[in-house]
Structures are given as structure tokens and as C-alpha cells.
Scaffold this motif. Structure first.
Motif, PDB file in Angstrom:
ATOM      1  N   ARG B 407       0.833  -1.201   0.000  1.00 20.48           N
ATOM      2  CA  ARG B 407       0.000   0.000   0.000  1.00 20.48           C
ATOM      3  C   ARG B 407       0.868   1.251   0.000  1.00 20.48           C
ATOM      4  O   ARG B 407       0.623   2.196  -0.727  1.00 20.48           O
ATOM      5  N   GLU B 408       1.915   1.189   0.828  1.00 21.81           N
ATOM      6  CA  GLU B 408       2.830   2.337   0.858  1.00 21.81           C
ATOM      7  C   GLU B 408       3.450   2.543  -0.514  1.00 21.81           C
ATOM      8  O   GLU B 408       3.569   3.667  -0.986  1.00 21.81           O
ATOM      9  N   ALA B 409       3.816   1.440  -1.168  1.00 24.82           N
ATOM     10  CA  ALA B 409       4.427   1.548  -2.495  1.00 24.82           C
ATOM     11  C   ALA B 409       3.460   2.250  -3.443  1.00 24.82           C
ATOM     12  O   ALA B 409       3.841   3.130  -4.201  1.00 24.82           O
ATOM     13  N   LEU B 410       2.197   1.861  -3.355  1.00 25.49           N
ATOM     14  CA  LEU B 410       1.198   2.465  -4.240  1.00 25.49           C
ATOM     15  C   LEU B 410       1.024   3.937  -3.918  1.00 25.49           C
ATOM     16  O   LEU B 410       0.981   4.782  -4.816  1.00 25.49           O
ATOM     17  N   GLU B 411       0.942   4.249  -2.619  1.00 27.19           N
ATOM     18  CA  GLU B 411       0.722   5.649  -2.225  1.00 27.19           C
ATOM     19  C   GLU B 411       1.912   6.510  -2.612  1.00 27.19           C
ATOM     20  O   GLU B 411       1.761   7.621  -3.106  1.00 27.19           O
ATOM     21  N   ASN B 412       3.102   5.990  -2.380  1.00 25.05           N
ATOM     22  CA  ASN B 412       4.294   6.788  -2.649  1.00 25.05           C
ATOM     23  C   ASN B 412       4.491   7.055  -4.135  1.00 25.05           C
ATOM     24  O   ASN B 412       4.816   8.149  -4.545  1.00 25.05           O
ATOM     25  N   SER B 423       3.805  -3.983 -11.389  1.00 26.92           N
ATOM     26  CA  SER B 423       5.022  -3.844 -10.593  1.00 26.92           C
ATOM     27  C   SER B 423       5.083  -4.867  -9.454  1.00 26.92           C
ATOM     28  O   SER B 423       6.141  -5.124  -8.895  1.00 26.92           O
ATOM     29  N   LEU B 424       3.939  -5.435  -9.096  1.00 29.77           N
ATOM     30  CA  LEU B 424       3.915  -6.396  -7.979  1.00 29.77           C
ATOM     31  C   LEU B 424       4.541  -7.740  -8.350  1.00 29.77           C
ATOM     32  O   LEU B 424       4.872  -8.540  -7.480  1.00 29.77           O
ATOM     33  N   GLU B 425       4.654  -8.007  -9.642  1.00 24.12           N
ATOM     34  CA  GLU B 425       5.191  -9.300 -10.124  1.00 24.12           C
ATOM     35  C   GLU B 425       4.395 -10.458  -9.529  1.00 24.12           C
ATOM     36  O   GLU B 425       4.923 -11.347  -8.874  1.00 24.12           O
ATOM     37  N   LEU B 426       3.089 -10.417  -9.756  1.00 29.49           N
ATOM     38  CA  LEU B 426       2.193 -11.439  -9.195  1.00 29.49           C
ATOM     39  C   LEU B 426       2.410 -12.792  -9.860  1.00 29.49           C
ATOM     40  O   LEU B 426       2.602 -12.867 -11.073  1.00 29.49           O
ATOM     41  N   SER B 427       2.331 -13.811  -9.043  1.00 32.47           N
ATOM     42  CA  SER B 427       2.429 -15.158  -9.577  1.00 32.47           C
ATOM     43  C   SER B 427       1.337 -16.008  -8.929  1.00 32.47           C
ATOM     44  O   SER B 427       1.231 -16.060  -7.705  1.00 32.47           O
ATOM     45  N   ALA B 477      -7.060 -25.475  -5.644  1.00 34.80           N
ATOM     46  CA  ALA B 477      -6.628 -24.468  -4.671  1.00 34.80           C
ATOM     47  C   ALA B 477      -5.803 -23.419  -5.411  1.00 34.80           C
ATOM     48  O   ALA B 477      -5.067 -23.746  -6.346  1.00 34.80           O
ATOM     49  N   VAL B 478      -5.937 -22.159  -4.996  1.00 37.02           N
ATOM     50  CA  VAL B 478      -5.248 -21.064  -5.669  1.00 37.02           C
ATOM     51  C   VAL B 478      -4.296 -20.405  -4.671  1.00 37.02           C
ATOM     52  O   VAL B 478      -4.728 -20.008  -3.587  1.00 37.02           O
ATOM     53  N   SER B 479      -3.020 -20.303  -5.030  1.00 37.84           N
ATOM     54  CA  SER B 479      -2.110 -19.555  -4.161  1.00 37.84           C
ATOM     55  C   SER B 479      -1.487 -18.400  -4.939  1.00 37.84           C
ATOM     56  O   SER B 479      -1.482 -18.392  -6.167  1.00 37.84           O
ATOM     57  N   LEU B 480      -1.001 -17.434  -4.169  1.00 34.71           N
ATOM     58  CA  LEU B 480      -0.544 -16.189  -4.778  1.00 34.71           C
ATOM     59  C   LEU B 480       0.756 -15.729  -4.106  1.00 34.71           C
ATOM     60  O   LEU B 480       0.874 -15.804  -2.884  1.00 34.71           O
ATOM     61  N   THR B 481       1.692 -15.262  -4.912  1.00 37.05           N
ATOM     62  CA  THR B 481       2.882 -14.610  -4.350  1.00 37.05           C
ATOM     63  C   THR B 481       3.143 -13.327  -5.138  1.00 37.05           C
ATOM     64  O   THR B 481       2.661 -13.181  -6.265  1.00 37.05           O
ATOM     65  N   ASP B 482       3.848 -12.414  -4.526  1.00 36.64           N
ATOM     66  CA  ASP B 482       4.341 -11.259  -5.274  1.00 36.64           C
ATOM     67  C   ASP B 482       5.700 -10.874  -4.719  1.00 36.64           C
ATOM     68  O   ASP B 482       6.242 -11.590  -3.859  1.00 36.64           O
ATOM     69  N   LYS B 483       6.237  -9.765  -5.192  1.00 34.08           N
ATOM     70  CA  LYS B 483       7.610  -9.474  -4.802  1.00 34.08           C
ATOM     71  C   LYS B 483       7.731  -9.112  -3.326  1.00 34.08           C
ATOM     72  O   LYS B 483       8.817  -9.127  -2.770  1.00 34.08           O
ATOM     73  N   PHE B 484       6.604  -8.808  -2.676  1.00 34.65           N
ATOM     74  CA  PHE B 484       6.656  -8.457  -1.257  1.00 34.65           C
ATOM     75  C   PHE B 484       6.493  -9.670  -0.341  1.00 34.65           C
ATOM     76  O   PHE B 484       6.748  -9.592   0.842  1.00 34.65           O
TER      77      PHE B 484
END
Lengths: 86, 603
Positions: B407-412, B423-427, B477-484
Motif C-alpha cells: 500500500r505504501e508503495a502504491l501511495e508513494n 510492478s507487484l510481479e504477481l504469480s 486451490a489457488v495460491s498467490l505470491t508477489d515481490k513483497f
């Protein structure tokens, strides 16, 4: 022991017996016993004793618990215990 | 006595019990509760002694934990048979097995002489039970006699008869560790069955070792052990600061002088912090809601080495002069969680009353006057009760902290949403449950999602572990990762092949995954599947509930059209036509579908 006190005890016991045995207060009379009340089984008997102990702040001995064979005897037992406590 | 059959509410029962925690109150309240309806959870109490006397206590305690119980008891002496009987219909929602050591060897001279046979017997009984049903069974550990005896010291503190319980418990715990759905729970000594031989009298007269004195506490513990199965666990603990996690007012005393261990009253506040940290480690999110200058409060965290809780332990902070109810609403919005998953703790009766009035769905813990009782006040809160803590639960706090960074990344940066998502590099990983190697933890997590998800949940079907097992061939089942960080397993869906369409008969996503276009990715995945099988549409089943509007909005916005008809059911079907090109996967995500049909096309 005043008559009024006995009436108070009786009234409280009527509430206990009707609640524990799930019967109408009008059905509670001196002759009420496990012989004529289907709901009065061993579990309810213990619940009666617990409710009596809790309501009157007494601790009936096992002997006295077993001796409560009908509603009239319950009144007598509680009277004895309460008077005994002074 | 006020409790009667016509007027009744949980707060009234609570108040009544506070005044008079007596059998009569439980009996009256328990009977009144029989008539209030709602979803009754059928719990079969299987016991080696007479346990029917617990009924009124169980009813009332369940109500106090926000669910309704319909207990059923077996006759005395039939407990083994009860576990071996064919499953009853309708199936119970849970079993509770109450054992009392005396019943195992009533006639032998030494209890230990029957130990091995007892252990073997009970293990084979429970294994056999497990082959008949997957309903969870909860077993309170046998009480281990703690009678102090000089003789006991030489025997490692345990007399032979006490060793019996100890060894049977060890055996039960081993079994529970290897067989799913068996839970051995430890009861606090004060509420153990037959503690220290103190209720012999009850045992002889009623064939039950649980005296009336202990029945309420004992029932409370049983209910609280069961609660995790029957109502959603609270997710957030929002805490005040001054005179709560530390003693004194930081704005007046200064950071150096607020009380935090090791002396009175600092010690009491420090222990409260520790209890909060314990909760956090089981997945409860911590947040601050305090009337203070933020710099003053922060100074305590930065300069006091005796603080247990650290600034970074809180996933959200509202340190300001705003109304505390408004602050809670704003935290709920920030975390995308319903306020009914919130607990608020404060020492001020005024603040507590304000939050209770403005946000009745929030559980409020008003701290008692004496800080010595703070920890108990927190532990008495039943909203956090659960028997199991999954890996997902443990990860949740980290996951929300990562969300804060996103959220901070988005706000900034202030970039466009699509750029932000890119930019999140979602997988995203879509895993079939049909795989024989699918881990038990994956099933557990999918079960948990079915129980807990309220908002993005198309049907609100609460699939049981048994149903999930039976329908595994169609479940994903669905799982999610991103760069954070790793969000873990955040969703599940069920797909059934029809003649012309692929039927999405269940679809749910955890709210923390919303806003990432995961739902579009799932539809893209289904579209690929439909094309593969030459089907011309994807259909989705929807049933309206109190809070699942987001799921319906998604279907409508995505172009699903409601099918006419479906008479006689509360479920509606929505159809989406599939063409050679649309819909397809959103381009900002990477997709990984081990063991699934996959011919990924990007938009």
C-alpha cells in the motif's frame, strides 16, 4: 421456626422442583415423588439436590440427599438444615 | 430470577449468570435457548460416565460463544459401542469423548495391570471410528492425579494409579498427531474431570465425576474447544496504549516513566503484551487505537527496551485524537476485513461504551480496574478460541505487513493501478486437489477457506472435510505470491464438466487477495479449459448471502448473464460465452498450473 418462614421455603422449593422436573408449579404437591413423576430420575434428583444446596446456601449430606423421597420430605430436610444453621 | 422462556438475550443471560451462576439459572436459560432457533450444531457426547447433567451448561456456554449446540448423550456404559456404531443420521457436527480412568479397570486390583490392554483397545477403537466418519472428535486428556504424597516423590512424582492416566494420555496424543480429526485437549487443572479426587461423592451418587460445582467450567472448556469448528474466529485485536499495554499516560509521564515490568504494576502490563504477542503468533493481527500524539507513543516503542511488543508487530496504527469507533472502521477498511472480525481492548469504560454502541459487531474487552487481572480478561475473550492453528494462520501477520508495504508503495509512487499491479510481479498457482500427493495441509486450508470466507464466496457452501475429500477431483486451490511476499493459499474453486459448459459450482477468494485480478485469472483458466474440451460457455452458481455481494458484482461486471428460471432453489446460475479469444488471462500475472490443462494465452 415461624410459619411464614416455612411458607417461604416451600415457595422456593416449588420453583426449584417445577424448574428441574419441567412441570407446572401447580403440579408440585407434598406427595410428589419419583413414583408419580416420570421426569424425576436419578439425574434430576441430583439436580434437585444441587439447586437446593445453591438456593439455600446449605450442603446436604449424601444421606440426606438420598432421604428426599418426596416433596414433603424436601421441605422437612431444608427446614432442619436451615434451622440447624441457626 | 429474570430469565424465563419468553424474554431472552445473550447479554441478559450473561448478566444473570454473573449475578447467580447457579444450576437454576443454567436450566432456565438452557431451556429458553432451545427455542431461539438458528443453526444448531449437533454434538454427540460419548462418555464412560453419565454426562447428561452437562446439557443445560453446554447450551448456555455455547450461546455465550456465539453458536448453538444440540447435545446428544449415550446411555451409561455404552461408550465403546457408540464409537463402533454406524454413523447416525443426520451426521453429528462433532463428537466429544469424555473418559474417566476408573471406568477402564473397574474390577482389577491394579490399574497398571490393564494399561497395555487399555491403550491398545482405545487406539483400535478410535482408528475404527475414524474409518466410519470424518467428523472431528475432541478428547479432553485424562486428569493426571496430582495428590501430593511422599511415596510419589520416589516414583518420579507419580503413583501407579496416576501413571495410568499419564500413559493413556501420551498414547492418545500420539494417535491425535497421526490421525486427522482427533484432538486431545488439555483442560486447566481446575476444570479437569475428577480433579484431585475431590468429587468422589458426585461419582458415587450420579455415576458422574463432574460435580455441579465444576459442570459450568467444564462445559465452558468443552464448548471453547469446539468453537473453532462452528463460528469464524476473530482476526484482529485493536488495543489502546495508555493504562493498557503500559501503565500511566505517556503524554503526561513521558516515555521513560510509563510502567512496563519488572515491578508492579509494570509487570502486569508486560504480561498483557506477552499474551497479545502469543495471539499474534497464532495469526491474530494486532492494531493500535490510541488517543495520543503519535510521536509520544512511538518514543515508548523506540526507547524502552522492556517493551515486549514492537512497533512493527502492529499491522495498523491509529494514534490520533479521532473517535475510536471511527478509527476501527478505518482500520477495517485498510485491512479489507469486516468489523465483526474485530476485538477492541481498552481500560476506559467510556471508550468501551462508545465502541459497543457505535459498532455492536465488535467484541469489546473492557479491562478490569486491577491490572493484575488484565491477562485473564484477554484470555476470557472467546472470539479467539480455536483448536488448530494452520501454517496460513501463522503466516497471516507477515502477509498483512507485506500488504502494508504494498500500500505504501502504491501511495508513494502514485501510479496507475495497472502499472502498480504489473510492478507487484504477481504469480498465481492453481493446484488440483485430485492429485493423490496433495498435502493434508492443503486440504485443511481449503476447508478453512470454505468455513471463513464470507465476501467473495459465490455459494457460501460450507464444505466439510468429508465433502472436500469426496469432491477432490473437481476442486482446485489457488495460491498467490508477489515481490513483497507469499500470500499462501488464498482461494479455491470447484468445476464440474457439463454437456456444453464448464460449471463453476463453487468459487471463493480470501478478501486479502481481492484487487489483484486473481478472479479474472481463474476465469481465464476456466476459459482455457472450456476451449480445450470444446465447450462454449462457463457457468457460475451464485447464492445470495448477507455479505457476498462482491462476488455477484464481479460476475456481473465480467459479463456473466443470469440464466432465467432455476425455480425452487435459492441458487442462481450465470453464464459466460467463451470465444476463441476471450476471456483470457490478465497480462500482469504469471500462472503456474501443476497437473492442470494449460495453454496460457495473454490478453
Amino acid at each position: 421456626m415461624s410459619k411464614a418462614k416455612k411458607e417461604d421455603i416451600r415457595a422456593e422449593l416449588v420453583e426449584i422442583f417445577s424448574t428441574v422436573l419441567e412441570i407446572d408449579p401447580s403440579e408440585v404437591n407434598e406427595a410428589l415423588s419419583p413414583d408419580n413423576c416420570e421426569n424425576w430420575d436419578s439425574l434430576r434428583h441430583m439436580q434437585l439436590c444441587t439447586a437446593i444446596d445453591e438456593s439455600f446456601g446449605i450442603a446436604l449430606s449424601m444421606k440426606k440427599q438420598i432421604e428426599i423421597l418426596n416433596f414433603d420430605l424436601a421441605i422437612e430436610t431444608v427446614l432442619e438444615e436451615v434451622c440447624g444453621k441457626g | 430470577m429474570k430469565v424465563n422462556q419468553s424474554v431472552l438475550s445473550i447479554p441478559e443471560i450473561r448478566a444473570e449468570l454473573q449475578d447467580s451462576p447457579k444450576l437454576m439459572t443454567y436450566l432456565k436459560a438452557g431451556r429458553a435457548l432451545k427455542n431461539i432457533g438458528g443453526t444448531l450444531r449437533r454434538v454427540r457426547i460419548v462418555s464412560s460416565f453419565t454426562a447428561r447433567g452437562l446439557e443445560p451448561y453446554l447450551r448456555v456456554e455455547a450461546a455465550l460463544s456465539n453458536w448453538a449446540i444440540e447435545p446428544a448423550f449415550y446411555e451409561y456404559g455404552l461408550w465403546q459401542q457408540a464409537l463402533l456404531d454406524d454413523p447416525v443420521d443426520p451426521a453429528p457436527d462433532a463428537y466429544v469423548l469424555l473418559l474417566h480412568a476408573e471406568e477402564f479397570s473397574p474390577v482389577s486390583r491394579s490399574m497398571l495391570s490393564t494399561l497395555e490392554a487399555t491403550k491398545t483397545g482405545i487406539v483400535s477403537l478410535l482408528r475404527s471410528f475414524r474409518t466410519r466418519t470424518d467428523t472431528p472428535i475432541i478428547i479432553p486428556a485424562l486428569p493426571e492425579q496430582r495428590a501430593i504424597s511422599a511415596l510419589g516423590f520416589g516414583l518420579g512424582g507419580r503413583l501407579p494409579s496416576a501413571r495410568f492416566a499419564h500413559e493413556v494420555n501420551a498414547c492418545l496424543r500420539d494417535l491425535a498427531a497421526s490421525v486427522p480429526g482427533i484432538y486431545v485437549v488439555e483442560l486447566p487443572p481446575a476444570v479437569e474431570i475428577y480433579p484431585d479426587g475431590m468429587d468422589q461423592a458426585a461419582l458415587y451418587t450420579t455415576m458422574s465425576p463432574i460435580s455441579s460445582k465444576h459442570a459450568a467450567q467444564f462445559s465452558e472448556m468443552i464448548v471453547r474447544a469446539l468453537s473453532g469448528f462452528f463460528r469464524p474466529r476473530k482476526k484482529v485485536l485493536v488495543t489502546d496504549l495508555d493504562n493498557t499495554i503500559w501503565g500511566g499516560v505517556v503524554g503526561e509521564a513521558g516515555a521513560a516513566c510509563v510502567a512496563i515490568g519488572p515491578e508492579w504494576p509494570g509487570q502486569a502490563h508486560k504480561l498483557l503484551q506477552r499474551a497479545m504477542l502469543d495471539l499474534s503468533e497464532t495469526g491474530i493481527l494486532l492494531a493500535i487505537n490510541s488517543k495520543n500524539n503519535e510521536a509520544d507513543a512511538r518514543e515508548v516503542f523506540e526507547t524502552r527496551s522492556d517493551m515486549v511488543l514492537q512497533w512493527g508487530d502492529f499491522v495498523a496504527r491509529r494514534i490520533n485524537w479521532t473517535d475510536k469507533a471511527d478509527n476501527i472502521l478505518s482500520i477495517a477498511k485498510e485491512l479489507s476485513l469486516g468489523i465483526d472480525s474485530f476485538v477492541f481492548i481498552d481500560d476506559s469504560p467510556v471508550e468501551c461504551a462508545r465502541v459497543r454502541e457505535a459498532l455492536p459487531a465488535v467484541d469489546v474487552i473492557q479491562l478490569p480496574e486491577n491490572p493484575a487481572h488484565y491477562v485473564q480478561a484477554l484470555l476470557d475473550c472467546r472470539g479467539f478460541d480455536t483448536l488448530t492453528v494452520s501454517a496460513e494462520d501463522r503466516n497471516r501477520v507477515e502477509s498483512y505487513k507485506a500488504e502494508g508495504k504494498r500500500r505504501e508503495a502504491l501511495e508513494n509512487v502514485g501510479m496507475e493501478l495497472s502499472d502498480f499491479l504489473a510492478s507487484l510481479e504477481l504469480s498465481i498457482c492453481i493446484q488440483t486437489l485430485s492429485d493423490q500427493d496433495a498435502a493434508q495441509s492443503l486440504f485443511d486450508r481449503v476447508h478453512q477457506l470454505f468455513q471463513k470466507t464470507n465476501q467473495f464466496h459465490l455459494t457460501l457452501d460450507r464444505l466439510t472435510p468429508g465433502k472436500i475429500g469426496a469432491r477432490r477431483a473437481n476442486l482446485y486451490a489457488v495460491s498467490l505470491t508477489d515481490k513483497f511476499g507469499d500470500y499462501g493459499v488464498i482461494g479455491a474453486f470447484e468445476v464440474v464438466h457439463g454437456q456444453q459448459s464448464l460449471m463453476l459450482s463453487n468459487f471463493l477468494l480470501s478478501c486479502r487477495a481481492l484487487g489483484r485480478r486473481v478472479e479474472e485469472t481463474i476465469i481465464g483458466f476456466l476459459a482455457e479449459k472450456a476451449r480445450h474440451y470444446e465447450l462454449d460457455s462457463v457457468s457460475a452458481v451464485f447464492r445470495k448471502g448477507p455479505r457476498n455481494q462482491p462476488a455477484l458484482t464481479f460476475l456481473q461486471d465480467f459479463g456473466f448473464e443470469e440464466r432465467n428460471g432455476d425455480p425452487g432453489t435459492d441458487k442462481k446460475t450465470f453464464d459466460l460465452a467463451i470465444s476463441a479469444e476471450t476471456p483470457c488471462y490478465p497480462k500482469h500475472v504469471k500462472i503456474n498450473t501443476p497437473g492442470c490443462v494449460n495453454t496460457a494465452k495473454k490478453e
